[in-house]
Design an enzyme around this catalytic site. Structure first.
Site, PDB file in Angstrom:
ATOM      1  N   GLU B 196      45.328 -39.609  10.709  1.00  0.00           N
ATOM      2  CA  GLU B 196      46.428 -38.741  11.134  1.00  0.00           C
ATOM      3  C   GLU B 196      47.683 -39.493  11.540  1.00  0.00           C
ATOM      4  OE1 GLU B 196      43.285 -38.127  12.140  1.00  0.00           O
ATOM      5  OE2 GLU B 196      42.885 -36.141  11.317  1.00  0.00           O
ATOM      6  N   HIS B 265      38.022 -29.215  20.170  1.00  0.00           N
ATOM      7  CA  HIS B 265      38.532 -28.518  18.985  1.00  0.00           C
ATOM      8  C   HIS B 265      39.152 -27.170  19.329  1.00  0.00           C
ATOM      9  CE1 HIS B 265      36.140 -31.553  16.967  1.00  0.00           C
ATOM     10  NE2 HIS B 265      36.601 -31.152  15.803  1.00  0.00           N
TER      11      HIS B 265
END
Lengths: 340, 462
Positions: B196, B265
């Site tokens: 990322e 998450h």
């Protein structure tokens, strides 16, 4: 007058140095001398203005490393992109950005390259293909890889020259970028300016692999160690790397073995190295003295060299004068350039 | 003329220091870069290097002198051909350099007032596009609306491309990019490694070079690895470059809680990104807004944070079948009109707010429901005009309460509509805990319709 180099930084670090680099023509020598002198005098003046309080915040000087950017630039063509970290004044001058605009940015004035809103670490010139000037250590490596991505996307033959230091070379995103650059064969030259100290931490204290040319090995990126104090060696390495990148072969790493004479920033107590060490490099390997000595040996007159000195000093003095008299940004600039 | 060496400032905050030691004597030759003296501050001992060449003419401040003010002349350097006799010609201590005030300021010189900051500009958004009567409406999922938005923009502009994990061959981790690889090819639909920070930086660099990337994060939770590039590189560069170098880029992906994926998450990042000048932050609820706002985001010349919701991906809605349906950034939508209480929400929070409005209607309370759609720039005007009408407001968000978007909305109402309020603004939000995994606890951690109903009744004193 310093003697010709006896021992290179490369040799001192126990590495093999390539045989003598190709000679420069007289014009190339004169160009290199002038461009390196401009950087050195500019940086000396910046240090002086900092001491007078005219420049604020952080100010990282490039003195000692001049051969790296000057040699690299001599191998580039119009359109190639340059991006670097926070020790960026030399890169900007080498790219052809005006000393006045750079100095005025250092003093935070409206005539600076970023209208006084960026400062020492954040300057850009779209016209000269200089993409900054970035203050977060290592961030420019991914960004420079992105510039190369754009070249590949557009199918042009431009190369992104992405500079970072031995300190930034330990950041994780550097290796994320290496991976993608090789995977996608992006035209990027990673120029690692190994000046032996990341702020106050010597390379040996921070780096498990001190041969930075091998840092791309696990991604199959070729690397070279270069005597970054010899502008001819830098130019030769840059020629090889640009040809490699333009040939569609992907990235290349050039470790420039260089040295920073001044502190990391202006407020560096310099307790991590001895004065003798600094003096020795200055005396034995100074990149400017090397060229000057070669020119004198080639019977260029002291007078001609003094004329170059004078030209450079005039540019720097004019820049300093402008930077101290140009007004600060208008208050109305506070809210401009947040969005476009 | 002899050159004066001034007591240097060695850090941004140094005002004075001790001249500890002279390393050169009067009459000694000095080269630029030679260390001539040592200075002590409370933090460190530092070296003074000469910036000029010549001979050390006279030492003006002897070693051992304490508290020498910055800019005091400490020595003079004689240039080639000068002698001690020239010392008298040294200039008096120069005034510390200061910018000359612009001419207009000079005229009215006396007691200078501290410079007041100019007024901040107010963002004004264009109205929603006209959807002509009789326009055909297409029922599609939010997932399809997003895909169509990207495909339309990629057809329109060759500089637009998408990169991210599993966006190409896998067709999107949540199938949002389904079919894009087949239509646009691997040059413009790019699978990245799991990296990322690196690919966000490459996207920003490509945008700085003039391309228009769409960077997909598999979820916004993973974008924390990349947040430095989003904020320090994407959001700030236009300003730091004095307007020279911008960054037209969209960062998008699912944000907030999904279902049973626990704390790492399930975070809502709307408040985090909405704090940053230079970013635009969008979090739509309806299918039409997802499509129209994503198209606007791709065209926008600034970095845009586009927050989607995984639970909503499969929800369907009506999207107008128009050749080019673009919804302006920065404009809230009144999802339901009412006169008694204003419910302000966005993204998934809207589902609680709308259901609560149904419940409240049964009890005779007409709630006005505002869908912010864009978190930054925030459409304050729509909120304030509604609150002036209802006198009561409840914010609804899945994110945490402290420094949340609801807190910002409440502050704006207090600033702009204090006299119109009949009750304190109330916030319904995610609970102040990391998201639990257990089904019952997860439910408790999220806002509920019942909580919104209770809050609306409380501010209505019912």
């Amino acid at each position: 007058m310093a003697a010709a180099p006896k021992k290179s930084v490369a040799k001192e670090a126990g590495q093999e140095k390539a045989s003598s680099p190709p000679e420069f023509t007289r014009d190339q020598e004169l160009q290199a001398l002038r461009d390196m002198l401009l950087i050195r005098r500019f940086e000396e003046k910046a240090g002086q203005l900092y001491g007078m309080g005219a420049i604020g915040g952080f100010c990282h000087l490039y003195i000692g490393q001049e051969a790296v950017v000057v040699g690299m630039q001599m191998a580039l063509k119009h359109g190639d992109e340059v991006i670097t970290g926070y020790r960026d004044h030399g890169h900007m001058l080498a790219c052809g950005m005006e000393a006045k605009g750079v100095m005025a940015e250092l003093t935070g004035r409206r005539g600076g390259y970023s209208k006084g809103k960026g400062g020492s670490m954040h300057m850009f010139s779209m016209e000269k293909h200089f993409y900054g000037g970035h203050g977060i250590v290592g961030a420019q490596v991914s960004l420079g890889t992105g510039l190369a991505f754009a070249n590949r996307y557009r199918g042009n033959d431009n190369v992104s020259v992405t500079y970072f230091g031995d300190g930034a070379a330990n950041q994780g995103q550097v290796y994320e970028s290496f991976n993608m650059a090789e995977l996608w064969k992006l035209p990027v030259i990673y120029v690692i300016e190994n000046n032996r100290y990341a702020m106050g931490t010597a390379v040996a204290r921070a780096s498990a692999q001190q041969d930075f040319s091998k840092r791309g090995a696990s991604f199959n990126i070729p690397g070279r160690q270069v005597d970054g104090m010899d502008v001819r060696a830098v130019k030769a390495a840059a020629d090889e790397a640009t040809a490699w990148c333009r040939g569609g072969n992907g990235p290349m790493i050039l470790e420039m073995q260089t040295y920073r004479y001044r502190g990391h920033s202006m407020s560096d107590p310099a307790k991590y190295r001895t004065r003798e060490e600094v003096e020795k490099v200055r005396h034995d390997q100074d990149p400017i003295e090397q060229v000057r000595n070669r020119l004198l040996a080639e019977k260029v007159s002291e007078q001609d060299l003094k004329a170059i000195d004078a030209e450079v000093r005039d540019i720097v003095n004019a820049a300093a004068d402008f930077a101290q008299h140009d007004p600060e940004p208008d208050p109305s600039e506070l809210y401009t350039d947040v969005y476009r | 003329m002899p050159i004066q060496v001034l007591m240097p400032a060695l850090s941004p905050t140094m005002e004075k220091g001790n001249l500890a030691k002279w390393l050169k004597k009067e009459g000694e030759t000095i080269k630029s870069g030679d260390v001539i003296a040592e200075i002590e501050t409370d933090k460190a001992t530092m070296e003074v290097e000469a910036t000029d060449e010549g001979t050390l003419g006279k030492i003006l401040i002897p070693e051992g002198t304490a508290d020498v003010a910055v800019n005091t002349p400490i020595a003079t350097i004689l240039a080639d051909g000068e002698s001690a006799a020239d010392l008298a010609k040294a200039p008096a201590a120069p005034a510390p350099t200061k910018a000359e005030a612009p001419a207009e300021a000079k005229a009215e010189a006396p007691a200078p007032k501290p410079e007041a900051a100019p007024a901040a500009p107010v963002a004004v958004a264009a109205p929603d596009p006209e959807v002509p009567a009789g326009t055909e409406m297409v029922t599609q999922t939010i997932r399809e609306a997003l895909r169509d938005a990207m495909a339309e923009e990629m057809r329109r502009d060759g500089d637009v491309f998408i990169m991210g994990e599993e966006v190409a061959e896998y067709q999107g981790a949540y199938k949002v990019t389904q079919g894009l690889l087949q239509e646009f090819g691997a040059r413009r639909v790019i699978d990245t490694p799991i990296t990322e920070h690196g690919f966000a930086g490459i996207g920003v660099g490509a945008a700085m070079a003039g391309l228009k990337p769409i960077v997909e994060f598999m979820t916004w939770n993973f974008a924390m690895q990349a947040i430095d590039q989003i904020i320090n590189s994407a959001a700030k560069t236009l300003y730091m470059s004095g307007g020279q170098m911008g960054c037209s880029i969209v960062f998008r992906g699912p944000n907030g809680a999904a279902a049973r994926v626990a704390a790492q998450h399930s975070q809502d990042y709307a408040a985090w990104y909405s704090q940053v000048p230079g970013l635009k932050v969008i979090a739509p609820y309806s299918a039409a807004d997802y499509k129209g706002l994503l198209k606007a985001a791709i065209r926008d010349p600034n970095p845009v944070i586009f927050l989607e919701n995984e639970v909503l991906y499969g929800h369907t809605g009506e999207v107008p079948k128009l050749a080019d349906f673009v919804v302006p950034i920065g404009k809230a939508r009144i999802a339901r009109a009412g006169k008694d209480v204003t419910l302000i929400s966005w993204s998934m929070g809207m589902s609680y707010a709308l259901k609560a409005a149904d419940e409240l209607a049964k009890e005779g309370i007409e709630a006005e429901v505002i869908d912010l759609r864009t978190i930054r720039p925030m459409d304050t005007e729509t909120i304030i005009s509604s609150v002036k009408k209802t006198g009561r407001a409840v914010t609804v968000e899945e994110g945490w309460q402290q420094s949340g978007v609801g807190a910002e909305v409440a502050a704006r109402i207090m600033e702009h509509a204090f006299d119109y309020l009949d009750a304190p603004v109330t916030r319904v939000s995610g609970k102040d805990v990391p998201m639990p995994y257990a089904h019952n606890l997860e439910k408790l951690a999220l806002p509920s319709v019942a909580e919104v109903v209770a809050a609306a009744k409380a501010v209505s004193y019912r």
